[in-house]
Design an enzyme around this catalytic site. Structure first.
Site, PDB file in Angstrom:
ATOM      1  N   ASN A  79     117.090  20.816 -23.059  1.00 11.85           N
ATOM      2  CA  ASN A  79     116.768  22.182 -23.497  1.00 11.85           C
ATOM      3  C   ASN A  79     115.265  22.368 -23.639  1.00 11.85           C
ATOM      4  O   ASN A  79     114.713  23.384 -23.222  1.00 11.85           O
ATOM      5  CB  ASN A  79     117.446  22.469 -24.842  1.00 11.85           C
ATOM      6  CG  ASN A  79     118.681  23.328 -24.696  1.00 11.85           C
ATOM      7  OD1 ASN A  79     118.838  24.034 -23.702  1.00 11.85           O
ATOM      8  ND2 ASN A  79     119.561  23.275 -25.672  1.00 11.85           N
ATOM      9  N   GLU A 106     126.907  20.521 -27.520  1.00 12.81           N
ATOM     10  CA  GLU A 106     127.038  19.913 -26.189  1.00 12.81           C
ATOM     11  C   GLU A 106     128.203  18.931 -26.147  1.00 12.81           C
ATOM     12  O   GLU A 106     128.236  18.028 -25.341  1.00 12.81           O
ATOM     13  CB  GLU A 106     125.726  19.252 -25.768  1.00 12.81           C
ATOM     14  CG  GLU A 106     125.322  18.028 -26.569  1.00 12.81           C
ATOM     15  CD  GLU A 106     124.462  18.344 -27.793  1.00 12.81           C
ATOM     16  OE1 GLU A 106     124.561  19.465 -28.332  1.00 12.81           O
ATOM     17  OE2 GLU A 106     123.695  17.453 -28.199  1.00 12.81           O
TER      18      GLU A 106
END
Ligand SMILES: [Mg+2]
Length: 318
Positions: free
Chosen positions: A194, A230
């Site tokens: 990210n 995630e």
């Protein structure tokens, strides 16, 4: 209803034509008249008694049931009550059809669980308008139901639905004394991903992993859900420890094959996953959460041992 008004009626579809409509009526003439009126809304099936109607509803899962009240044996109200009490038929919308035109009968129909009420003699435009409305209501309810089960980001099942499904599968496997497997999946170094590629790419990555895991499923009943962040969870029906040793590496390989670049990963040039797996034969002495706990520990081990691989919990539950 007059025959000519039926024959002259336009065949233009006004509602989604993929619906299934079940007509339950002891009088074949009534079935024919109703069927002519609604056949362009979808597939029409019928039954001539309450009990065969219930069996038909269980089998065909109709969107809408047009239910006659006056039938020998089980009357329409009773049929309606039974259909609404059964989880497998509950979601069908029911419209009661009767020659009794009184507030009491209308109340009885609604109390039995019907969505609406049609009186005989049939008025063609009114029947079609009511049927169309109920089919649209059903379609909206189906869409809402689907949204409630879906993870907004990835489109796969969400945690809430997983919790429900897991308990159902747990009970089913307990009854059948069969092993139930579970896999917890975590995307390696996702925070770094990210930071490197931005949140939009991060979301894309989660979608890609989610869909890839779903595509990796090979057997009926195997379900993938987003567990949070995630993390993903997979339900593996009828799967023992021995089989988990094959499934874990297969899942890891499946995600590696996406070849999605991950410059900040410390274990690979591409996006990889760590997987923790566990299996048990469910029993009353054990809570479903304990199997999740085992899979979670195995996942922790997989991460501690360097990620990009899978670990199967070897300690049995008791
Ligand atoms: Mg009748």
């Amino acid at each position: 209803m007059q025959a000519d008004s039926l024959e002259n009626y336009p065949d233009k579809p006004l509602a989604p034509a993929d619906s299934v409509i079940l007509i339950i009526d002891d009088n074949p003439k009534s079935i024919k008249a109703l069927s002519l009126l609604v056949r362009d809304f979808g597939e029409v099936v019928f039954a001539t008694s309450g009990s065969t109607g219930i069996a038909m509803a269980t089998k065909t899962k109709p969107d809408l049931i047009l239910l006659d009240v006056e039938m020998p044996g089980m009357n329409g109200y009773e049929v309606c009550r039974q259909l609404k009490a059964d989880t497998s038929t509950r979601s069908s919308n029911i419209v009661i059809v009767t020659s009794h035109k009184s507030v009491e009968h209308e109340v009885a129909a609604l109390e039995a669980g019907a969505a609406d009420f049609i009186t005989k003699p049939l008025n063609a435009p009114l029947v079609r308008a009511r049927v169309k409305t109920q089919l649209l209501v059903k379609k909206q309810a189906d869409e809402l139901h689907k949204l409630a089960e879906q993870d907004g980001l990835t489109g796969i099942y969400n945690r809430r639905y997983f919790d429900e499904l897991f308990v159902q599968e747990w009970r089913r496997h307990q009854r059948q004394r069969s092993p139930l497997g579970l896999a917890l999946v975590d995307v390696d170094f996702f925070k770094a991903y990210n930071d490197e590629y931005g949140h939009q790419e991060g979301d894309e990555c989660l979608r890609a992993v989610a869909h890839s895991l779903r595509d990796a499923m090979r057997r009926p009943g195997e379900q993938v859900a987003r567990y949070g962040g995630e993390e993903f969870v997979i339900i593996l029906p009828y799967t023992d420890q021995h089989e988990l040793h094959k499934i874990g590496p297969w899942l890891c390989e499946h995600i590696r094959n996406l070849e999605r670049p991950h410059a900040k990963s410390q274990v690979s040039e591409c996006v990889t996953i760590s997987v923790g797996l566990a299996s048990t034969i469910p029993s009353v002495q054990v809570a479903p959460a304990q199997l999740l706990g085992l899979a979670d520990k195995a996942l922790y081990q997989a991460k501690a041992n360097g990620r990009n691989h899978s670990v199967v919990a070897d300690k049995p539950l008791d």
